[in-house]
Motif scaffolding. Sequence first.
Motif, PDB file in Angstrom:
ATOM      1  N   GLU A 174      -3.593   5.043  -2.814  1.00 60.77           N
ATOM      2  CA  GLU A 174      -3.521   4.314  -3.775  1.00 60.77           C
ATOM      3  C   GLU A 174      -2.132   4.274  -4.479  1.00 60.77           C
ATOM      4  O   GLU A 174      -1.681   3.426  -5.036  1.00 60.77           O
ATOM      5  N   ASN A 175      -1.770   5.660  -4.647  1.00 56.38           N
ATOM      6  CA  ASN A 175      -0.635   5.835  -5.223  1.00 56.38           C
ATOM      7  C   ASN A 175       0.701   5.399  -4.288  1.00 56.38           C
ATOM      8  O   ASN A 175       0.535   5.290  -3.154  1.00 56.38           O
ATOM      9  N   ASN A 176       1.909   5.328  -4.812  1.00 57.22           N
ATOM     10  CA  ASN A 176       3.168   5.179  -4.400  1.00 57.22           C
ATOM     11  C   ASN A 176       2.806   3.752  -3.544  1.00 57.22           C
ATOM     12  O   ASN A 176       3.662   3.610  -2.251  1.00 57.22           O
ATOM     13  N   PRO A 177       2.501   2.738  -4.138  1.00 56.96           N
ATOM     14  CA  PRO A 177       2.205   1.400  -3.373  1.00 56.96           C
ATOM     15  C   PRO A 177       3.788   0.946  -2.895  1.00 56.96           C
ATOM     16  O   PRO A 177       4.688   0.967  -3.580  1.00 56.96           O
ATOM     17  N   GLY A 178       3.728   0.493  -1.511  1.00 53.34           N
ATOM     18  CA  GLY A 178       5.050   0.100  -0.953  1.00 53.34           C
ATOM     19  C   GLY A 178       5.780   1.213  -0.318  1.00 53.34           C
ATOM     20  O   GLY A 178       6.813   0.793   0.243  1.00 53.34           O
ATOM     21  N   LYS A 179       5.174   2.537  -0.389  1.00 51.27           N
ATOM     22  CA  LYS A 179       6.226   3.407   0.031  1.00 51.27           C
ATOM     23  C   LYS A 179       5.627   4.478   0.882  1.00 51.27           C
ATOM     24  O   LYS A 179       4.289   4.508   1.100  1.00 51.27           O
ATOM     25  N   VAL A 180       6.462   5.179   1.770  1.00 58.76           N
ATOM     26  CA  VAL A 180       5.831   6.100   2.708  1.00 58.76           C
ATOM     27  C   VAL A 180       6.224   7.362   2.436  1.00 58.76           C
ATOM     28  O   VAL A 180       7.607   7.701   2.115  1.00 58.76           O
ATOM     29  N   VAL A 181       5.430   8.260   2.041  1.00 57.11           N
ATOM     30  CA  VAL A 181       5.577   9.624   1.675  1.00 57.11           C
ATOM     31  C   VAL A 181       5.271  10.585   2.604  1.00 57.11           C
ATOM     32  O   VAL A 181       4.014  10.562   2.963  1.00 57.11           O
ATOM     33  N   MET A 182       6.193  11.403   2.912  1.00 56.75           N
ATOM     34  CA  MET A 182       5.829  12.502   4.059  1.00 56.75           C
ATOM     35  C   MET A 182       5.866  14.111   3.401  1.00 56.75           C
ATOM     36  O   MET A 182       6.703  14.286   2.731  1.00 56.75           O
ATOM     37  N   GLN A 183       4.868  14.474   3.855  1.00 59.80           N
ATOM     38  CA  GLN A 183       4.449  15.833   3.372  1.00 59.80           C
ATOM     39  C   GLN A 183       5.359  16.771   4.377  1.00 59.80           C
ATOM     40  O   GLN A 183       5.035  16.598   5.591  1.00 59.80           O
ATOM     41  N   THR A 184       6.295  17.349   4.145  1.00 64.79           N
ATOM     42  CA  THR A 184       7.088  18.095   5.240  1.00 64.79           C
ATOM     43  C   THR A 184       6.591  19.411   5.431  1.00 64.79           C
ATOM     44  O   THR A 184       5.826  19.818   5.019  1.00 64.79           O
ATOM     45  N   GLY A 232       6.580  22.159   3.245  1.00 69.75           N
ATOM     46  CA  GLY A 232       6.279  21.935   1.984  1.00 69.75           C
ATOM     47  C   GLY A 232       6.531  21.022   0.788  1.00 69.75           C
ATOM     48  O   GLY A 232       5.893  20.856  -0.027  1.00 69.75           O
ATOM     49  N   GLY A 233       7.653  20.249   1.321  1.00 68.53           N
ATOM     50  CA  GLY A 233       8.173  19.226   0.251  1.00 68.53           C
ATOM     51  C   GLY A 233       7.740  17.993   0.420  1.00 68.53           C
ATOM     52  O   GLY A 233       6.722  17.734   1.433  1.00 68.53           O
ATOM     53  N   ARG A 234       8.015  17.028  -0.244  1.00 73.62           N
ATOM     54  CA  ARG A 234       7.686  15.921   0.056  1.00 73.62           C
ATOM     55  C   ARG A 234       9.163  14.604   0.117  1.00 73.62           C
ATOM     56  O   ARG A 234      10.078  15.139  -0.523  1.00 73.62           O
ATOM     57  N   ARG A 235       8.988  14.047   1.166  1.00 71.04           N
ATOM     58  CA  ARG A 235      10.046  13.247   1.521  1.00 71.04           C
ATOM     59  C   ARG A 235       9.753  11.661   1.564  1.00 71.04           C
ATOM     60  O   ARG A 235       8.795  11.301   2.111  1.00 71.04           O
ATOM     61  N   VAL A 236      10.542  10.805   0.895  1.00 76.20           N
ATOM     62  CA  VAL A 236      10.238   9.355   0.978  1.00 76.20           C
ATOM     63  C   VAL A 236      10.838   8.924   2.580  1.00 76.20           C
ATOM     64  O   VAL A 236      12.065   9.102   2.611  1.00 76.20           O
ATOM     65  N   ILE A 237      10.361   8.130   3.184  1.00 79.52           N
ATOM     66  CA  ILE A 237      10.718   7.724   4.627  1.00 79.52           C
ATOM     67  C   ILE A 237      11.143   6.134   4.232  1.00 79.52           C
ATOM     68  O   ILE A 237      10.212   5.603   3.733  1.00 79.52           O
ATOM     69  N   SER A 265       1.017  -1.347  -0.045  1.00 77.37           N
ATOM     70  CA  SER A 265       0.048   0.101   0.028  1.00 77.37           C
ATOM     71  C   SER A 265       0.989   1.219  -0.070  1.00 77.37           C
ATOM     72  O   SER A 265       1.995   1.308   0.499  1.00 77.37           O
ATOM     73  N   GLY A 266       0.259   2.352  -0.617  1.00 81.62           N
ATOM     74  CA  GLY A 266       1.153   3.590  -0.423  1.00 81.62           C
ATOM     75  C   GLY A 266       0.717   4.244   1.186  1.00 81.62           C
ATOM     76  O   GLY A 266      -0.633   3.914   1.407  1.00 81.62           O
ATOM     77  N   ILE A 267       1.455   4.948   1.769  1.00 80.70           N
ATOM     78  CA  ILE A 267       1.268   5.574   3.035  1.00 80.70           C
ATOM     79  C   ILE A 267       1.508   6.987   2.842  1.00 80.70           C
ATOM     80  O   ILE A 267       2.610   7.412   2.277  1.00 80.70           O
ATOM     81  N   TRP A 268       0.654   8.012   3.260  1.00 83.80           N
ATOM     82  CA  TRP A 268       1.088   9.346   3.357  1.00 83.80           C
ATOM     83  C   TRP A 268       0.917  10.134   4.425  1.00 83.80           C
ATOM     84  O   TRP A 268      -0.140   9.555   5.382  1.00 83.80           O
ATOM     85  N   VAL A 269       1.933  10.424   5.088  1.00 81.84           N
ATOM     86  CA  VAL A 269       1.695  11.184   6.421  1.00 81.84           C
ATOM     87  C   VAL A 269       2.292  12.852   6.355  1.00 81.84           C
ATOM     88  O   VAL A 269       3.107  13.188   5.516  1.00 81.84           O
ATOM     89  N   ASN A 270       1.625  13.427   7.191  1.00 84.88           N
ATOM     90  CA  ASN A 270       1.698  14.968   7.265  1.00 84.88           C
ATOM     91  C   ASN A 270       2.672  15.231   8.348  1.00 84.88           C
ATOM     92  O   ASN A 270       2.282  15.177   9.600  1.00 84.88           O
ATOM     93  N   GLU A 271       3.768  15.701   7.975  1.00 83.13           N
ATOM     94  CA  GLU A 271       4.780  15.964   9.096  1.00 83.13           C
ATOM     95  C   GLU A 271       4.270  16.971  10.083  1.00 83.13           C
ATOM     96  O   GLU A 271       4.530  16.706  11.501  1.00 83.13           O
ATOM     97  N   LYS A 272       3.640  18.059   9.971  1.00 82.23           N
ATOM     98  CA  LYS A 272       2.821  18.970  10.654  1.00 82.23           C
ATOM     99  C   LYS A 272       1.859  18.182  11.950  1.00 82.23           C
ATOM    100  O   LYS A 272       1.581  19.039  12.689  1.00 82.23           O
TER     101      LYS A 272
END
Lengths: 339, 339
Positions: free
Chosen positions: B309-319, B322-327, B241-248
């Motif tokens: 749904e997007n980025n399956p297998g990846k954790v992406v953090m909204q920093t 304002g940027g994006r970082r793959v964890i 699965s894709g995972i999105w987290v928001n740093e703030k």
Amino acid sequence: MKSDNKILLSHGSGGKLSHDLIGEMFVKYFSNPELVAQTDSAILELSQKNIAFTTDSYVVDPIFFQGGNIGKLAVCGTINDLSVSGAKPLYLSCGFIIEEGFPLADLETIVKTMAEEARHAGVKIVTGDTKVVNRGKCDKIFINTAGIGMLHKDKKHISFGTNISAGDKIIINGSIGDHGIAILAARESLGFESLVNSDCAALNGLISEALKIPGSINFMRDATRGGLATVLCELAKNQKSGIWVNEKDIPVKEIVKGTCEIFGFDPLYLANEGKVVMVVTKEAASEVIKILKSHPLGKEAVIIGEITENNPGKVVMQTEVGGRRVIDMLAGEMLPRIC
Amino acid sequence: MKSDNKILLSHGSGGKLSHDLIGEMFVKYFSNPELVAQTDSAILELSQKNIAFTTDSYVVDPIFFQGGNIGKLAVCGTINDLSVSGAKPLYLSCGFIIEEGFPLADLETIVKTMAEEARHAGVKIVTGDTKVVNRGKCDKIFINTAGIGMLHKDKKHISFGTNISAGDKIIINGSIGDHGIAILAARESLGFESLVNSDCAALNGLISEALKIPGSINFMRDATRGGLATVLCELAKNQKSGIWVNEKDIPVKEIVKGTCEIFGFDPLYLANEGKVVMVVTKEAASEVIKILKSHPLGKEAVIIGEITENNPGKVVMQTEVGGRRVIDMLAGEMLPRIC
């Protein structure tokens, strides 16, 4: 994972190297669906609700010795603790504490042995944990195993010994002190390491055979740390029974006897890792001996004494020279880190 | 047992001193019928056949720190591993490895804490083992606990996370990194030890409240070694699965943030000992948050991201900037012996 590699602190970090170690070592050798799932806990469906649950940590020094290694001990020891409680061992957990710099090849040898012993005994290692401590903060490797076994419903009393009564026979499945002397020989490089093997073995097969004779076994305990003497003293004390044993019937190998004389040890207190003490009804004793003798781990099974009405709470030994000696619990420490 | 006494090798011999220690320390504080019996295995009657089984060894350095000690960790950690598997923790085993010369008074403090935590969490310590190693062969004390919990039948999927789907919300019950920084502060004598408490706590009460909302929780894991990042990376990888987290939205105390900046640590990878990550259905998220917030251990519960749904297998953090970082998973080791 190259064999010249060593354990790093990162192998215990919970991060990438931990995952590699789990995948390439533990899951590879311990392979079973419960472990492969790598969940925080193993999810198990038992066949019944009566269980036995036990744990032991193993810190034996040296970790490799004639007849086994720390991994074999860790698997067999916990299997035996479940078995003597009248339970069929099924699941083990396994916690490693490893010193930074420990050779991965040695870990692999240990893990392989654990996997083999578990498979042979019909037991699964379903959950585990690895911690790595800095160099000098532990001695090579310590292993904890905990175990779950299915308790035979009519065998609940066995680990307590509440059913023992005067006239019951005391049986042991072979010679005492082999493990203790094997460790001593390996530790002190005594030069006769090859002459005495640790008796380290999983006793569940042997014990399940004996349990087939209905109502025969009133107590069982494996004679590990503290030796045969400690098992008998605990039983006498807890059940307020008298115990009489005959020294000349207690099997002790010549090499064990001789080493004990040199070092001032008493074989009664030496650790065993494949010896079970059974208290069985007078009527069933010869049948139990017969069954034990037909199993590879019970070939030297023998009656060594009996439960008595007199001397309640005490263990009295008829010595080979004809005297009587009260056996007490081990007061000090003969051999630290024996298991 | 005088408080100025120290642990001797004989306390691990299986003989008289071992028995005294068991009676005057473990049985005294952990007191329950199963343990008092002092059989080789605890004999238990479970209420059902579906169980969770887990183990962890604890080697934390230092053994006493702001907010807890190694004993509290050992009890809470295993309770939490069972709880996040959707099980009600019931029974613990406990294996001590103790360095010769360790103060008995410290052991008593640790054992008392374990007993209190177990009682508070409704869990019994039913079986145990003590080994003593020579001075210098381990660092003060290591503790292993294994645990058995009753699995809620319809919660089997939770530890696997097989039911998660895009849109599910990711919740954490409070700030991250407190345990890691508390240990660092105690170890390095940073002078602000009193400012940050380890979050070490048994989460079974909090989790059982949340589990009452039917069908809401699709995954749980406690964020211990490897921190929040490792939990999310494992889930993303295992379930593709894709995972999105928001740093703030991720709660981090100022003192933790500041210390991380000085030492070059990332709070996402710091260990926690009282934090659970939950993946819950979009519909139930606000209800779960409400329930968590009404519990003392969930007051700061918050949604920190979602399954995508997007980025399956990846954790992406909204920093935060304002940027994006793959964890990614922790590659090395930030703080050894954190638990």
